[in-house]
Design an enzyme around this catalytic site. Sequence first.
Site, PDB file in Angstrom:
ATOM      1  N   HIS A   1     -10.018   0.353  -2.032  1.00 61.39           N
ATOM      2  CA  HIS A   1      -9.920   0.672  -0.444  1.00 61.39           C
ATOM      3  C   HIS A   1     -11.436   0.975   0.393  1.00 61.39           C
ATOM      4  O   HIS A   1     -12.712   0.907  -0.036  1.00 61.39           O
ATOM      5  CB  HIS A   1      -9.674   2.045  -0.855  1.00 61.39           C
ATOM      6  CG  HIS A   1      -8.115   2.784  -1.151  1.00 61.39           C
ATOM      7  ND1 HIS A   1      -7.408   2.244  -1.969  1.00 61.39           N
ATOM      8  CD2 HIS A   1      -7.233   3.496  -0.276  1.00 61.39           C
ATOM      9  CE1 HIS A   1      -5.722   2.600  -1.969  1.00 61.39           C
ATOM     10  NE2 HIS A   1      -6.093   3.487  -0.909  1.00 61.39           N
TER      11      HIS A   1
ATOM     12  N   ASP B   1       1.159   4.379   3.004  1.00 62.11           N
ATOM     13  CA  ASP B   1       0.561   4.762   2.688  1.00 62.11           C
ATOM     14  C   ASP B   1       0.842   6.503   1.052  1.00 62.11           C
ATOM     15  O   ASP B   1       1.338   5.995   0.625  1.00 62.11           O
ATOM     16  CB  ASP B   1      -0.284   5.327   3.240  1.00 62.11           C
ATOM     17  CG  ASP B   1      -1.501   5.542   2.315  1.00 62.11           C
ATOM     18  OD1 ASP B   1      -1.914   5.862   1.377  1.00 62.11           O
ATOM     19  OD2 ASP B   1      -3.033   5.807   3.286  1.00 62.11           O
ATOM     20  N   ASP B   2       1.373   7.175   1.943  1.00 62.56           N
ATOM     21  CA  ASP B   2       1.938   8.635   1.503  1.00 62.56           C
ATOM     22  C   ASP B   2       2.781   9.176   2.407  1.00 62.56           C
ATOM     23  O   ASP B   2       2.536   9.859   2.925  1.00 62.56           O
ATOM     24  CB  ASP B   2       0.655   9.565   0.931  1.00 62.56           C
ATOM     25  CG  ASP B   2      -0.088   9.096   0.153  1.00 62.56           C
ATOM     26  OD1 ASP B   2      -0.196   9.060  -0.621  1.00 62.56           O
ATOM     27  OD2 ASP B   2      -1.572   8.534   1.440  1.00 62.56           O
TER      28      ASP B   2
ATOM     29  N   GLU C   1     -11.518   2.975   5.908  1.00 59.68           N
ATOM     30  CA  GLU C   1     -10.809   3.698   6.881  1.00 59.68           C
ATOM     31  C   GLU C   1     -12.040   4.708   7.597  1.00 59.68           C
ATOM     32  O   GLU C   1     -11.969   5.238   8.388  1.00 59.68           O
ATOM     33  CB  GLU C   1     -10.004   4.667   5.876  1.00 59.68           C
ATOM     34  CG  GLU C   1      -9.084   5.292   6.057  1.00 59.68           C
ATOM     35  CD  GLU C   1      -8.058   6.478   5.565  1.00 59.68           C
ATOM     36  OE1 GLU C   1      -6.602   6.318   5.862  1.00 59.68           O
ATOM     37  OE2 GLU C   1      -8.323   5.907   3.850  1.00 59.68           O
TER      38      GLU C   1
ATOM     39  N   HIS D   1       1.122  -1.246  -0.065  1.00 62.09           N
ATOM     40  CA  HIS D   1       0.022   0.046   0.005  1.00 62.09           C
ATOM     41  C   HIS D   1       1.161   0.664  -0.094  1.00 62.09           C
ATOM     42  O   HIS D   1       0.984   1.651   0.789  1.00 62.09           O
ATOM     43  CB  HIS D   1      -1.427  -0.237   1.220  1.00 62.09           C
ATOM     44  CG  HIS D   1      -2.159   1.112   1.367  1.00 62.09           C
ATOM     45  ND1 HIS D   1      -3.736   0.747   0.463  1.00 62.09           N
ATOM     46  CD2 HIS D   1      -2.235   2.425   0.789  1.00 62.09           C
ATOM     47  CE1 HIS D   1      -4.375   1.861   1.129  1.00 62.09           C
ATOM     48  NE2 HIS D   1      -3.118   2.904   1.039  1.00 62.09           N
TER      49      HIS D   1
ATOM     50  N   HIS E   1       0.823   4.702  -2.467  1.00 60.82           N
ATOM     51  CA  HIS E   1       0.145   5.486  -3.756  1.00 60.82           C
ATOM     52  C   HIS E   1       1.772   5.929  -4.334  1.00 60.82           C
ATOM     53  O   HIS E   1       3.013   6.834  -3.784  1.00 60.82           O
ATOM     54  CB  HIS E   1      -0.301   6.643  -3.208  1.00 60.82           C
ATOM     55  CG  HIS E   1      -1.647   5.672  -2.708  1.00 60.82           C
ATOM     56  ND1 HIS E   1      -2.557   5.341  -3.964  1.00 60.82           N
ATOM     57  CD2 HIS E   1      -1.793   5.432  -1.467  1.00 60.82           C
ATOM     58  CE1 HIS E   1      -3.267   4.839  -3.210  1.00 60.82           C
ATOM     59  NE2 HIS E   1      -3.030   5.009  -1.150  1.00 60.82           N
TER      60      HIS E   1
END
Length: 351
Positions: A212, A293-294, A215, A28, A30
Amino acid sequence: MRQSSGEQPPYPSESVRDVRLLPKAHLHLHFTGSMRPSTLIELADKYGVHLPEALSGGEPPRLRATDERGWFRFQRLYDIARSCLRSPDDIRRLVREAAEEDVRDGSGWLEIQVDPTSYAPRLGGLIPALEIILDAVESASRETGLGMRVLVAANRMKHPLDARTLARLAVRYADRGVVGFGLSNDERRGLARDFDRAFEIAREGGLLAAPHGGELSGPSSVRDCLDDLHAGRVGHGVRAAEDPRLLRKLAERGVTCEVCPSSNVALGVYEKPADVPLRTLYEAGVPIALGADDPLLFGSRLAAQYELAREHHGFTDAELAELARQSVRGSAAPPDVREKLLADIDHWLTP
């Protein structure tokens, strides 16, 4: 359980193994969000893009995306960062550096997630954009030794017909490194079933379904991913912890949840790291793949997620190793890569 001041402990520790040396898969991450902050600043200067203090101040921005305004601010920062990726060289640099960071954190396999429509206007169109990205992934994998593939993700803020176009494109490039199809952006908008045809196209083409869910929205969004999109993995999925029946369903089907603890806290899903229901999912038998994630916006990369599990949830080295195994098993890595990573995880545990 040890209390953390929020800072990472020094490496290596005499009492615990270094999680950066633990082999693992990263499922995961991005595309733009994988960028190094220093690279963003350099590219912004190159193209004359004004960066807000949240992106140039040297600290992760303060974000809270549990309301519409907060999500808009998060998305705006992401869009500004993405606007600094304008050439094939920029794409190659981002991918190579993301691979280098993952190797440094012990990753042996990375599936990076991207919506190529976001880069198409500056890279000559949708097909050229995806080909540039895939070429960059192939080169970075060869240069760093990291197994790398791509998960093409549709944007649920756009029309479902756009998702079908992307699904067909993803299938077309399955032999060039595309292994999965996802659905990202604000899961509170639209219905998962609106994208069922796109995911059917992807699955029929042999791609893994990894939308996704769970969340910003509750357990129902995870259930929709399973029932409407036939997900093989769920991006995030942590809100499933609120529904014991759903946890059993995930465990029985062996659906991996790509849990991103630092992201969950940064976006206000949970107040503090100890609130992320890692233990609940783990003890329910739900496969987990920790992800960053980011990192550009949340300030921490892959190894830090394992350290968080250790520091705030009391995961032992044996349990961290099991988390790493689950990440490998949940990946689209070929059998030989899986076998090597699993063997290396066992070696990490050897005294």
